[in-house]
Design an enzyme around this catalytic site. Structure first.
Site: not given
Lengths: 305, 305
Positions: B36-37, B75, B77, B80, B197, B213, B301
């Site tokens: 998202g960032s 970022s 948060s 990241t 998400e 293509h 994470k």
């Protein structure tokens, strides 16, 4: 040449020695191409970054393009509308314009060009289009080429593994999702397009670590998730391999890990490329579809003309 | 703040005036961010190209990064892993390093930074992260901001259309495929990630003219093709709109064409973004899933730490 012979020609394509003379001053590189010709620039860009490399798979070039830009237009047919349009624009901006093509209009509008053999599908000419970029920047040596040749030849001789995978896909009407990682993200895209054009199936791609920020959610909780088959390239980066392992664990997914038989970038690159060549070729045969046929794309070009 | 309020905050986010002082000499711009960032840099890159803009959604930065590089780490948060890693590398190379974050470690390692409000999902903070880029390069004026505000507010008041689309998706267990075109290709990617998400469904994207293509073949001949629902953004380029029309015709596909209520880039951009915000939010509610929840990503994470 039949389609199987086209696939087998890759090992000879990598032996071409042609290169551009770039003995002038430039600040950045712009490579324009679509589809099977476009992926060439993207593969190169993931490996070479001593100068900014911008790839364009579209109509129109970036505003910064000027006489300090090395501009390379790649179109196998030489008649790709988007690329021809961009070459003219780059010339108007005073860029140093080069081209790679088998002929067509591109051949007539660019002075500095590399002419490659015609008569095969653009997607089967990847080696012819990619090697001049590596050669121009002196990135590859003869030992590496010998070693790639052996890897490609071994696949040409024996692609039982790809055939078995193709049966697995067909038997379950799976839709392949390919997860790559740097510097093979564009190879994951190449797999997708080979499924599209050879086997006429849908296929999708993403890459680690980016997909850990989005696709990780549906991998765990989506409907229809059992309709997909996941191919994941083993990474050069151990942190990424850790992500691959943990992603399977926490989402309950089973990935098919593709492990190239070498750690060398070029060996790995061509192994991964050729794996998908045969996987998608075999899937076409099993589906009773002509892998060579891209008549729908040709129809579209006709109607646009 | 509940998730609906987060969505509604976008119209106020676009009013922020913060910008970086870039009164120094630089040759290129590198923007590093994930998920998202990360999409922030990609959206910017499609619009601004007076200098080469390279986005990095990965571990590692390009070799060319040096003291002539404007490097921006984004970022939400501030923690990241990939982005923090890249910021340290950019500093070591002597780049001019800037950051956008709500806090975390990023705040402590960068001097030139813009601090944005914390406490919402990164994907809900798109306006906070994107506007500083437009402001820094003086790309947007107050009239445009007023006009975007009205468009976003109208969607906040009435998103019946998105709700109906969400019911259509859910009722058929459709998997959305979004086809964008320049300069809204990254918005098609944003749609994909919002489906992932918020609604926890798979979603895929591609763009015109590139998909002509490759994806054109399965659109005509793939198995399972009726399991997908196609959203296509009306293009600014009439040649692309012609491609959209012909692609439907020759493949027998029916696309849902999304037509923004304005021709202005910024108005169109935010309309398209907010459309997917509500579409994916509504789909989550219909699926009885918490749109806010990204616990699987958080688990990953944790396990990586």
């Amino acid at each position: 040449m039949n389609f199987l012979d086209e696939l087998k020609s890759l090992k000879d394509q990598i032996k071409v020695k042609n290169k551009f003379d770039i003995n002038f001053d430039f600040d950045n590189i712009v490579i324009s191409g679509m589809g099977g010709s476009g992926v060439v620039g993207n593969i190169f860009q993931e490996y070479y970054s001593k100068k900014p490399v911008i790839t364009v798979g579209d109509y129109g070039i970036p505003d910064f393009v000027n006489n300090k830009t090395l501009f390379i237009g790649i179109s196998y047919s030489g008649n790709t509308e988007e690329t021809l349009n961009n070459i003219e624009e780059a010339k108007n901006r005073g860029a140093h314009v080069f081209g790679i093509t088998s002929g067509g209009k591109l051949e007539t509008i660019i002075e500095n060009k590399i002419i490659i053999p015609s008569g095969i599908q653009p997607r089967s000419a990847l080696g012819y289009m990619l090697m001049p970029l590596y050669n121009t920047f002196n990135l590859i040596n003869d030992d590496q080429i010998d070693s790639i040749y052996k890897i490609l030849d071994a696949i040409d001789q024996n692609h039982e593994e790809m055939k078995n995978e193709a049966f697995k896909i067909y038997g379950n009407s799976y839709i392949p999702i390919i997860f790559g990682s740097r510097p093979y993200k564009s190879v994951a895209y190449r797999w997708k397009t080979q499924f599209n054009e050879n086997a006429k199936t849908f296929a999708f791609y993403n890459y680690f670590p980016e997909l850990n920020h989005n696709d990780t959610m549906p991998l765990k909780s989506a409907y229809r998730k059992d309709e997909y088959l996941y191919y994941v390239f083993e990474s050069d980066n151990q942190r990424v391999n850790q992500r691959i392992r943990i992603t399977q664990e926490i989402t309950g997914s089973q990935f098919n890990i593709i492990k190239p038989p070498s750690e060398d970038y070029f060996n790995k690159l061509f192994y991964l490329i050729h794996y998908a060549d045969y996987l998608t070729y075999q899937l076409a045969l099993i589906r009773n579809i002509d892998p060579n046929d891209v008549s729908t794309i040709e129809d579209l070009k006709q109607k646009l003309a």
